[in-house]
Design a protein around this motif. Sequence first.
Motif, PDB file in Angstrom:
ATOM      1  N   ASP A  70      -9.478   4.055   0.503  1.00 18.34           N
ATOM      2  CA  ASP A  70      -8.879   3.256  -0.570  1.00 18.34           C
ATOM      3  C   ASP A  70      -7.722   2.425  -0.045  1.00 18.34           C
ATOM      4  O   ASP A  70      -7.493   1.317  -0.493  1.00 18.34           O
ATOM      5  CB  ASP A  70      -8.358   4.185  -1.678  1.00 18.34           C
ATOM      6  N   PHE A  71      -6.960   3.012   0.897  1.00 19.89           N
ATOM      7  CA  PHE A  71      -5.794   2.308   1.441  1.00 19.89           C
ATOM      8  C   PHE A  71      -5.833   2.320   2.958  1.00 19.89           C
ATOM      9  O   PHE A  71      -5.849   3.396   3.567  1.00 19.89           O
ATOM     10  CB  PHE A  71      -4.488   2.980   0.980  1.00 19.89           C
ATOM     11  N   LYS A  89     -13.709  10.437  -0.878  1.00 17.76           N
ATOM     12  CA  LYS A  89     -13.995   9.144  -1.506  1.00 17.76           C
ATOM     13  C   LYS A  89     -15.029   9.303  -2.633  1.00 17.76           C
ATOM     14  O   LYS A  89     -14.853   8.798  -3.732  1.00 17.76           O
ATOM     15  CB  LYS A  89     -14.496   8.192  -0.404  1.00 17.76           C
ATOM     16  N   PRO A 135      -8.011  10.111  -3.720  1.00 18.37           N
ATOM     17  CA  PRO A 135      -7.503   8.954  -2.959  1.00 18.37           C
ATOM     18  C   PRO A 135      -7.517   9.201  -1.442  1.00 18.37           C
ATOM     19  O   PRO A 135      -7.193  10.299  -0.986  1.00 18.37           O
ATOM     20  CB  PRO A 135      -6.065   8.791  -3.465  1.00 18.37           C
ATOM     21  N   THR A 136      -7.902   8.179  -0.697  1.00 20.09           N
ATOM     22  CA  THR A 136      -7.985   8.291   0.767  1.00 20.09           C
ATOM     23  C   THR A 136      -7.136   7.197   1.423  1.00 20.09           C
ATOM     24  O   THR A 136      -7.108   6.059   0.953  1.00 20.09           O
ATOM     25  CB  THR A 136      -9.451   8.138   1.238  1.00 20.09           C
ATOM     26  N   LYS A 193       2.032   2.032  -3.430  1.00 21.42           N
ATOM     27  CA  LYS A 193       0.956   2.567  -4.281  1.00 21.42           C
ATOM     28  C   LYS A 193       0.685   4.035  -3.934  1.00 21.42           C
ATOM     29  O   LYS A 193       0.469   4.863  -4.813  1.00 21.42           O
ATOM     30  CB  LYS A 193      -0.331   1.755  -4.081  1.00 21.42           C
ATOM     31  N   ASN A 197       0.833  -1.215   0.000  1.00 24.91           N
ATOM     32  CA  ASN A 197       0.000   0.000   0.000  1.00 24.91           C
ATOM     33  C   ASN A 197       0.864   1.260   0.000  1.00 24.91           C
ATOM     34  O   ASN A 197       0.561   2.225  -0.705  1.00 24.91           O
ATOM     35  CB  ASN A 197      -0.941   0.013   1.204  1.00 24.91           C
TER      36      ASN A 197
END
Length: 261
Positions: free
Chosen positions: A239-240, A218, A223-224, A13, A10
């Motif tokens: 998301d992560f 979100k 991206p969260t 990413k 993660n």
Amino acid sequence: MPLSAQDRINIEKIVEILRDCHRVFFITGAGISADSGLPTYRGIGGLYNTKETDEGIPIEIAISGEMMAQNPSIPWKYLLHIEQSCRSATFNRAHEIISFMQNEFENVWVLTQNVDGFHRKAGSKHVIDIHGDLSEIYCMLCGFSKEIDDYSSLEDIPPRCEKCDSLMRPNVVLFGEQLPSGKCEMLMNEWQEGFDIVFSVGTTSIFPYIAQPVLYAKHSGIPTVEINPGETNVTNIVDFKISGKAAETLDALWDTYQNIS
Ligand code: OAD
Ligand code: ZN
């Protein structure tokens, strides 16, 4: 505990995403300062775990705005306790990395619920401390305010105003009190500018104004990320999810970012 293989995947990413980010938003809670040795409010070692205080009333009543008006020595007693744990500690690697990020991104904003002032001490410039800061006290009658480095330097608790001799209180939001309107406005204005990524670090997100930016991001495709060893109100939304602690996770993230950039 070392970061798990999933946490490391993660992080890679997230670092890829960060390379194209300009505006970064952090939401922080007691968990980020847990790595400085401070107690959290809830969970293991949490301050609010005991149902009743020495006075036989719930902590939410003891540290309420109403109690501050009626019997200020009670909230002062508990605020003094929180202040003492802050004074014996300082910011950690997590606060430091958020501050370093200011040199890398156009804007880094921090919305914190913490009253320890650690983000500013670590060098963060755009901090919305929505629950205030213990290091400022003000007069409940005339509004005169001053900075206090250490409450043990106060002659009386509750202290008296040097201008009008009325009682003073810390500039923090107590239970049952409104959020400071100027800070809410600042938050709204920054959100209107937009953010490229949102991090939620070390908070259970029990308050709507803390969970909502994550929900909004979100739904808007921003991206969260959550950094928290525990489960929270936003865990299933982000998301992560990284289950490492704040300091070790941000340290690994920053290391990866610098090696890739
Ligand atoms: P909480 O005590 O509710 O939650 C702390 C969170 O930090 C939990 O979700 C833990 O799992 C997590 N945590 C613990 N150690 C961690 C670590 N090393 N790294 C990362 N996360 C860790 O604290 P808050 O959510 O900040 O308000 O509490 C919100 C508000 O409740 C406080 O600001 C306070 C209180 O009522 C007022 O005083 C107005
Ligand atoms: Zn005064």
